[in-house]
Design an enzyme around this catalytic site. Structure first.
Site, mmCIF file in Angstrom:
data_model
loop_
_atom_site.group_PDB
_atom_site.id
_atom_site.type_symbol
_atom_site.label_atom_id
_atom_site.label_comp_id
_atom_site.label_asym_id
_atom_site.label_seq_id
_atom_site.Cartn_x
_atom_site.Cartn_y
_atom_site.Cartn_z
ATOM 1 N N ASP A 1 -2.661 9.990 -10.023
ATOM 2 C CA ASP A 1 -2.745 8.953 -11.085
ATOM 3 C C ASP A 1 -1.360 8.664 -11.671
ATOM 4 O O ASP A 1 -1.001 7.512 -11.903
ATOM 5 C CB ASP A 1 -3.662 9.429 -12.214
ATOM 6 C CG ASP A 1 -5.129 9.236 -11.852
ATOM 7 O OD1 ASP A 1 -5.397 8.700 -10.761
ATOM 8 O OD2 ASP A 1 -6.000 9.630 -12.660
ATOM 9 N N ASP B 1 0.848 -1.195 0.000
ATOM 10 C CA ASP B 1 0.000 0.000 0.000
ATOM 11 C C ASP B 1 0.888 1.250 0.000
ATOM 12 O O ASP B 1 1.838 1.344 0.793
ATOM 13 C CB ASP B 1 -0.888 -0.037 1.253
ATOM 14 C CG ASP B 1 -1.965 1.024 1.232
ATOM 15 O OD1 ASP B 1 -3.119 0.692 0.927
ATOM 16 O OD2 ASP B 1 -1.642 2.203 1.517
ATOM 17 N N ASN C 1 -2.763 13.172 -3.308
ATOM 18 C CA ASN C 1 -3.937 13.665 -4.048
ATOM 19 C C ASN C 1 -4.327 15.064 -3.571
ATOM 20 O O ASN C 1 -4.571 15.967 -4.385
ATOM 21 C CB ASN C 1 -5.131 12.736 -3.803
ATOM 22 C CG ASN C 1 -5.171 11.596 -4.794
ATOM 23 O OD1 ASN C 1 -4.620 11.703 -5.878
ATOM 24 N ND2 ASN C 1 -5.836 10.513 -4.437
ATOM 25 N N GLU D 1 -4.921 2.369 -3.964
ATOM 26 C CA GLU D 1 -3.452 2.470 -3.990
ATOM 27 C C GLU D 1 -2.831 1.225 -3.370
ATOM 28 O O GLU D 1 -1.768 1.265 -2.786
ATOM 29 C CB GLU D 1 -2.937 3.745 -3.314
ATOM 30 C CG GLU D 1 -3.578 4.377 -2.138
ATOM 31 C CD GLU D 1 -4.287 3.569 -1.055
ATOM 32 O OE1 GLU D 1 -5.253 2.847 -1.410
ATOM 33 O OE2 GLU D 1 -3.914 3.671 0.104
ATOM 34 N N HIS E 1 -5.420 15.116 -8.189
ATOM 35 C CA HIS E 1 -5.748 13.726 -8.536
ATOM 36 C C HIS E 1 -4.931 13.233 -9.727
ATOM 37 O O HIS E 1 -4.518 12.067 -9.777
ATOM 38 C CB HIS E 1 -7.255 13.662 -8.841
ATOM 39 C CG HIS E 1 -7.839 12.321 -8.582
ATOM 40 N ND1 HIS E 1 -7.942 11.372 -9.563
ATOM 41 C CD2 HIS E 1 -8.327 11.764 -7.440
ATOM 42 C CE1 HIS E 1 -8.482 10.283 -9.042
ATOM 43 N NE2 HIS E 1 -8.735 10.498 -7.754
#
Ligand SMILES: Nc1nc2c(ncn2[C@@H]2O[C@H](COP(=O)(O)OP(=O)(O)OP(=O)(O)O)[C@@H](O)[C@H]2O)c(=O)[nH]1
Length: 372
Positions: free
Chosen positions: A256, A239, A247, A282, A252
């Site tokens: 990405d 993770d 973010n 994630e 965002h």
């Protein structure tokens, strides 16, 4: 695809070819029945009828052996469809020579058209047309032979019309066959794309959760089978740390980009036989075949290091990206959900312990009264 999968699908194709040969056998049986009916009607002597039946059996046995032994693979068309059709022509032309009635002779052209239609499902347009022309040329050769041996049995005016009609049929069948081949290859390509879409995560291009679970399940079957040799299978749940913050702070889109670039980096860090996919958000799941817990922990450390070293231009140079990983070893016979749950608990410990680390779920360490 593994070599084992390849072998499996190859056997499947060969089996399919053998099954298709049954259609050829069926068509030979049908023609043999017609040949003997012509004999019973007094339109054909018995000797050619028997020779026809014997050569039909011989041809089918030959094709069966060719596919069974794998010899068919040496041909451009390993299904041998075109060759089967053309070879079936020889006994047919032979028997047609002895048929005393011209109308009865054309029955064979009808059967040949049927076989051509059958070829539409596996032959390319040119091959279908070539088969058609071969049939027509054989018919012409037969007429010429009759002209020499028994001219009273042919009426050239009728035969020209028959051949013209047959040429039209060849054109039509090969045209439709071409359309069918195009449709088939388009469908194949679309199926491949659909399969890809159903198993890949569009953002990271890694296998998605569905594909991950399928691969994990398959790997456990292998591990269960090899249990006697103590072949281990480990997994890691990975993770990204504080991803929400990425973010929130950079947007965002940057989030990405981080997911995308880190995925590629993680994939490159693993061995070829390892498997990594996006488990969700994630979070990533790593499958490590033939890997015991200690080695899995070391792999986890390598992934952590690779993340710390990752160059992601979208993030400020000062930003230190990290991941937390929980690893565990699959226990033969257990459900994959149980293995994942154990890895998840180890991951939780890694997060609680300060992130940027690997925690291995120790089989012997009880947690809240449970064995993890
Ligand atoms: N940009 C982007 N963000 C995603 C995507 N999927 C999930 N996220 C975000 O990932 C974040 C995960 O946040 P949290 O579950 O709080 O975890 P975290 O911030 O990484 O904190 P820890 O896991 O405790 O280190 C959420 O803000 C999600 O919106 C995605 O495809 N793209």
């Amino acid at each position: 695809m593994t070599r084992k999968d390849n072998n499996h699908s190859h056997q499947h194709v060969q089996l399919f070819r053998l099954r298709r040969l049954q259609w050829g056998v069926g068509s030979h049986l049908c023609t043999t029945t017609i040949v003997f009916a012509l004999y019973l009607l007094g339109l054909l002597p018995v000797a050619p009828a028997i020779i026809f039946a014997c050569s039909s059996v011989l041809l089918n046995v030959l094709f069966y052996l060719m596919i069974r032994s794998g010899f068919n693979e040496h041909f451009n068309d390993p299904s041998l469809t075109g060759l089967q059709i053309v070879c079936a022509l020889l006994p047919a032309v032979f028997v047609m020579y002895f048929i005393t009635n011209a109308q009865a002779r054309t029955v064979f052209l009808l059967i040949a058209t049927g076989t051509m239609v059958f070829g539409m499902f596996s032959l390319r347009r040119r091959a279908i047309r070539n088969v058609g022309w071969t049939i027509l040329a054989s018919y012409l050769a037969l007429l010429l032979a009759l002209q020499v041996g028994a001219p009273e049995r042919i009426d050239w005016r009728v035969e020209v019309v028959v051949m013209f009609a047959y040429a039209s049929v060849i054109y039509l069948v090969s045209y439709l066959g071409g359309k069918l081949v195009n449709m088939r290859s388009r469908l194949k390509a679309q199926n491949k794309q659909l399969e890809r879409m159903a198993s890949l995560d569009p953002l990271t291009d890694l296998p998605n959760r569905r594909a991950l679970m399928q691969t994990f399940q398959r790997a456990t079957h292998q591990a269960d089978r090899r249990d006697k040799d103590h072949e281990s299978l480990s997994i890691g749940l990975l993770d990204i740390d504080n991803f929400k913050q990425i973010n929130d702070s950079f947007g965002h889109d940057i989030g990405d980009a981080v997911l995308k670039k880190l995925s590629a980096k993680l994939r490159r860090t693993l061995r070829q036989e390892d498997f990594i996919g996006r488990f969700g958000g994630e979070e990533f799941l790593v499958l490590l075949p033939e890997t015991a817990l200690e080695a899995a922990e070391a792999t986890g450390q390598r992934l952590c290091e690779a993340t710390r070293q990752a160059v992601i231009e979208e993030l400020p140079v000062s930003y230190s990206l990290s991941v937390s990983i929980g690893v565990t070893e699959y226990r033969p016979g257990e459900k994959i959900e149980a293995t994942i749950k154990r890895a998840d608990r180890a991951l939780y410990e890694a997060k609680a312990g300060g992130r940027n680390r690997v925690i291995a779920a120790n089989h012997l360490l009880p947690e809240s009264g449970q064995v993890v």
